[in-house]
Design a protein around this motif. Structure first.
Motif, PDB file in Angstrom:
ATOM      1  N   MET A 209       0.831  -1.211   0.000  1.00  0.00           N
ATOM      2  CA  MET A 209       0.000   0.000   0.000  1.00  0.00           C
ATOM      3  C   MET A 209       0.856   1.248   0.000  1.00  0.00           C
ATOM      4  N   LYS A 210       1.978   1.155   0.698  1.00  0.00           N
ATOM      5  CA  LYS A 210       2.851   2.324   0.803  1.00  0.00           C
ATOM      6  C   LYS A 210       3.380   2.718  -0.582  1.00  0.00           C
ATOM      7  N   LEU A 211       3.834   1.729  -1.338  1.00  0.00           N
ATOM      8  CA  LEU A 211       4.362   2.003  -2.675  1.00  0.00           C
ATOM      9  C   LEU A 211       3.252   2.543  -3.578  1.00  0.00           C
ATOM     10  N   LEU A 212       2.102   1.907  -3.538  1.00  0.00           N
ATOM     11  CA  LEU A 212       1.000   2.345  -4.397  1.00  0.00           C
ATOM     12  C   LEU A 212       0.567   3.774  -4.075  1.00  0.00           C
TER      13      LEU A 212
ATOM     14  N   ARG B  12       4.292   6.386  -4.018  1.00  0.00           N
ATOM     15  CA  ARG B  12       4.995   6.567  -5.294  1.00  0.00           C
ATOM     16  C   ARG B  12       4.040   6.844  -6.452  1.00  0.00           C
ATOM     17  N   PHE B  13       2.921   6.096  -6.480  1.00  0.00           N
ATOM     18  CA  PHE B  13       2.045   6.196  -7.642  1.00  0.00           C
ATOM     19  C   PHE B  13       0.789   7.026  -7.386  1.00  0.00           C
ATOM     20  N   GLY B  14       0.507   7.322  -6.138  1.00  0.00           N
ATOM     21  CA  GLY B  14      -0.650   8.147  -5.824  1.00  0.00           C
ATOM     22  C   GLY B  14      -1.987   7.452  -5.986  1.00  0.00           C
ATOM     23  N   TYR B  15      -1.987   6.143  -5.908  1.00  0.00           N
ATOM     24  CA  TYR B  15      -3.229   5.385  -6.039  1.00  0.00           C
ATOM     25  C   TYR B  15      -3.792   5.034  -4.664  1.00  0.00           C
ATOM     26  N   PRO B  16      -5.018   5.427  -4.364  1.00  0.00           N
ATOM     27  CA  PRO B  16      -5.666   4.863  -3.173  1.00  0.00           C
ATOM     28  C   PRO B  16      -6.024   3.408  -3.442  1.00  0.00           C
ATOM     29  N   VAL B  17      -5.931   2.583  -2.429  1.00  0.00           N
ATOM     30  CA  VAL B  17      -6.267   1.161  -2.592  1.00  0.00           C
ATOM     31  C   VAL B  17      -7.711   0.957  -2.133  1.00  0.00           C
ATOM     32  N   ALA B  18      -8.541   0.507  -3.034  1.00  0.00           N
ATOM     33  CA  ALA B  18      -9.960   0.330  -2.709  1.00  0.00           C
ATOM     34  C   ALA B  18     -10.183  -0.896  -1.839  1.00  0.00           C
ATOM     35  N   ALA B  19      -9.375  -1.927  -2.057  1.00  0.00           N
ATOM     36  CA  ALA B  19      -9.525  -3.157  -1.268  1.00  0.00           C
ATOM     37  C   ALA B  19      -8.263  -3.997  -1.406  1.00  0.00           C
ATOM     38  N   ILE B  20      -8.065  -4.824  -0.410  1.00  0.00           N
ATOM     39  CA  ILE B  20      -6.954  -5.779  -0.434  1.00  0.00           C
ATOM     40  C   ILE B  20      -7.542  -7.180  -0.466  1.00  0.00           C
TER      41      ILE B  20
ATOM     42  N   LYS C 179      -4.198   6.598 -15.252  1.00  0.00           N
ATOM     43  CA  LYS C 179      -4.683   6.747 -13.869  1.00  0.00           C
ATOM     44  C   LYS C 179      -6.040   7.452 -13.837  1.00  0.00           C
TER      45      LYS C 179
ATOM     46  N   LEU D 179      -8.750   0.548  -7.540  1.00  0.00           N
ATOM     47  CA  LEU D 179      -7.593  -0.346  -7.632  1.00  0.00           C
ATOM     48  C   LEU D 179      -7.636  -1.327  -6.477  1.00  0.00           C
TER      49      LEU D 179
ATOM     50  N   LEU E 165      -5.531  -4.410  -4.527  1.00  0.00           N
ATOM     51  CA  LEU E 165      -4.217  -5.013  -4.326  1.00  0.00           C
ATOM     52  C   LEU E 165      -4.382  -6.473  -3.919  1.00  0.00           C
TER      53      LEU E 165
ATOM     54  N   ALA F 225       4.089  -3.304   2.275  1.00  0.00           N
ATOM     55  CA  ALA F 225       5.124  -2.636   1.479  1.00  0.00           C
ATOM     56  C   ALA F 225       4.605  -2.182   0.131  1.00  0.00           C
ATOM     57  N   ALA F 226       3.692  -2.986  -0.456  1.00  0.00           N
ATOM     58  CA  ALA F 226       3.184  -2.620  -1.786  1.00  0.00           C
ATOM     59  C   ALA F 226       2.402  -1.318  -1.716  1.00  0.00           C
TER      60      ALA F 226
END
Lengths: 63, 291
Positions: free
Chosen positions: A1-4, A7-15, B272, B278, B280, B290-291
């Motif tokens: 999540m940290k990288l996404l 670095r990329f500015g993407y919020p993560v909707a779900a894991i 984007k 998105l 994961l 980390a991702a």
């Protein structure tokens, strides 16, 4: 999540994935990230509903 | 130029619509996507299948003559290998994936063991023009169009699924979600935009209920990389949008830190802007964090 996010500015909707295979993983993920954690194989309906809401797609929409 | 009968035609060559009986030559341009014929030399107990153009899998055995395509691979849980700079008939190369990608293997995971050794039998020739008597080297990109450098308008909502690594559950998540979306009455289009050529994942998307599913191989690409991944994604988005789906599901094959260009796609601001959500897929909690 940290990288996404950083670095990329993407919020993560779900894991999802093997880290959500049981409650031990789900609890860990949600506690550490605050993000929705749902297993795509075991909780596919809930995950799809969450994502449809995020995408602005109403349930039952037929084009 | 001489005739050759193929026992098996690998899925990576599907753009060429090869017949079992082909003609081969001894001049090798050594480009990505060049279709070559090989004879299997070794025997394997695991990771020993070839995906055929039908999408079905067939066990490979010593002596099988196979058409595959030159390409590279950088898979942590598979093989690393590259396209040779020159090839002579009779050389030995290796089978780098189940889709029939052939190259020089430089490293392998213990999980899959050493790759199949393959004797090069010839460069497969194509005869694209009626009456042509001199063949040209067959290549899976021969009829592929130009990749798009700009995103097209009219893209429906996009769901992107990325993973911490290969085998982190991306394809299973795609298929499961496509099935649920389809049950809700949504018309879903899907694509696998990065990785190494293999039909299995896009076939799984269609089997799950996607109206259509596409991959970079249809664009003439054997293996995606940072230099082309974003353009591939733009092109596939445009193609899928032509069918006016309610939703496009994109699987970004391999992991965030792999060599297939996932990072280039995520860095592209125009792509984007089309991604509404998105997901994961993570193998383990540390990877997820980390991702």
């Amino acid at each position: 999540m940290k990288l996404l996010q950083d670095r990329f500015g993407y919020p993560v909707a779900a894991i999802t994935g093997p880290c959500t295979d049981n409650s031990a993983g789900v609890d860990n993920v949600e506690a550490a990230t605050g993000c929705v954690a749902l297993n795509a194989r075991l909780e596919s309906e809930a995950l799809a509903a969450h994502l449809m809401k995020t995408l602005g797609l109403g349930a039952g929409v037929v084009s | 130029m001489r005739p050759l009968h193929l026992d098996k035609i690998a899925s990576v060559t599907r753009n060429c619509a090869l017949d079992r009986d082909v003609r081969v030559g001894d001049e090798y341009p050594c480009r990505e996507g060049d279709v070559i014929a090989v004879r299997i030399l070794s025997r394997k107990g695991t990771y020993n299948q070839l995906e055929l153009v039908s999408g079905r899998f067939s066990n490979l055995k010593p002596g099988d003559t196979v058409a595959g395509a030159l390409g590279h691979r950088r898979a942590l849980q598979g093989y690393a290998g590259h396209i040779p700079s020159e090839i002579k008939t009779g050389d030995t190369l290796q089978m780098l994936n189940m889709g029939g990608v052939i190259g020089v293997c430089t490293s392998f995971s213990p999980e899959v063991g050493p790759p199949f050794e393959c004797e090069v039998l010839g460069q497969v020739l194509s005869f694209p023009f009626l009456g042509q008597r001199v063949g040209e080297p067959a290549n899976i990109g021969r009829q592929a169009g130009t990749l798009r450098e700009k995103i097209a308008g009219g893209i429906p909502p996009v769901l992107a699924i990325v993973g911490t690594c290969m085998n982190s559950g991306k394809t299973a998540a795609c298929a499961s979600l496509i099935q649920e979306f389809a049950r809700q009455g949504l018309q879903v289009a899907a694509a696998k935009v990065t990785g190494v050529s293999l039909m299995r994942d896009t076939l799984a998307m269609v089997d799950a209920g996607a109206r259509t599913a596409a991959s970079f191989t249809e664009l003439g690409i054997v293996t995606t990389q940072r230099s082309n991944a974003a353009s591939i994604t733009r092109t596939l988005l445009a193609q899928l949008a032509e069918g006016s789906p309610d939703l496009i599901v994109l699987e970004l094959g391999d992991g965030l830190m792999g060599d297939y260009g996932v990072d280039a796609i995520l860095e592209a601001a125009d792509i984007k802007a089309t991604v509404g959500a998105l997901v994961l897929a993570a193998s383990d909690p540390v990877g997820r964090g980390a991702a």
